[in-house]
Design a protein around this motif. Structure first.
Motif: not given
Ligand SMILES: CC(=O)N[C@H](C=O)[C@@H](O)[C@H](O)[C@H](O)COP(=O)(O)O
Length: 234
Positions: A4-9, A53-68, A96-100, A126-127
């Motif tokens: 994939t191209p280096v994307d916005a994330a 690390e882990g889906a629960d933390d990723v979701a919480a961190v994403k919701a709290a910050t909106g950061l990549p 909610g991870a935008s990079i794996v 997953l794109g």
């Protein structure tokens, strides 16, 4: 090899400080509530991304910050333990991870899979871009051939038989920059701003700092050890 191209994330974390908000078992701060608060504090102070690390933390961190969010899932197994399988990658992207990020070495993966297939699946299904955590220039070249979008020095010092060194491996960052055209993230044992600056001077695309910012247990332990004080229960 499909890539994939280096994307916005990726652009969003370029030249910035990514703060790794992780707490392992035994750390009283383990869990999405504390990791989201850590991430919010980091975001308020200028972090451009969060590694979690882990889906629960990723979701919480994403919701709290909106950061990549650079998402990983650690299995705790010996050998390949950072996002070893497609199911692991899928779980953190769904959260909610935008990079794996995944182990980018050529070591055998626990499910018998291979890195190129994992990366292809993440791209196709997953794109999102894949960051390969490597331990050496050889692994960096291998991960590049396998289709990784960016490299990270994360595993330097953690895959061999010897003790983990104290200092970050800035030389590996420079060597990876020279070895492939991929962006290189400096990660692992960066504890001081001067070390982060050295990583950027070596060509780092971004710098990830974890323990020195988000792990008070380890920070305390460093003081206790340096002062030769008796260690606590943990
Ligand atoms: C080797 C390994 O498992 N590294 C992990 C990768 O996610 C984390 O435990 C590190 O905290 C992270 O890489 C950031 O590094 P540091 O905490 O040293 O700033």
């Amino acid at each position: 090899m499909k890539s994939t191209p280096v994307d916005a994330a990726l652009r969003a974390i370029e030249s910035g400080l990514v703060v790794s908000c992780q707490a392992a078992a035994g750390n009283p701060l383990r869990g999405p509530h504390h990791m989201a608060a850590m991430a919010q504090a980091a975001a308020a102070a200028g972090a451009t991304g969060i590694r979690a690390e882990g889906a629960d933390d990723v979701a919480a961190v994403k919701a709290a910050t909106g950061l990549p969010v650079i998402g990983i899932r650690k299995t705790g197994d010996p050998g390949v333990f950072i996002t070893p399988t497609y199911a692991d990658a899928e779980s953190v992207v769904a959260a909610g991870a935008s990079i794996v990020a995944t182990d980018g070495t050529a070591r055998p993966r626990p499910d018998g899979g291979d890195l190129a297939t994992l990366i292809e699946q993440v791209h196709d299904r997953l794109g999102v871009p894949v960051m390969a955590d490597v331990d050496s220039v050889e692994a960096g070249r291998y991960a590049h051939e396998c289709g990784a979008d960016l490299l990270a020095s994360t595993l330097s010092g953690y895959t061999g038989p010897g003790a983990v060194p104290d200092a970050p491996d800035i030389a590996l960052v420079a060597a990876l920059v020279a070895a492939t055209p991929l962006p290189v993230v400096a990660e692992g044992r960066i504890r001081a701003p001067e070390e982060a600056r050295a990583a950027f001077a070596a060509g780092a695309f971004a710098v990830v700092v974890g323990t020195a910012i988000t792990n008070p247990m380890e920070i305390t332990r460093r003081f206790v050890t340096a002062l030769d004080l008796p260690e606590g229960a943990t």
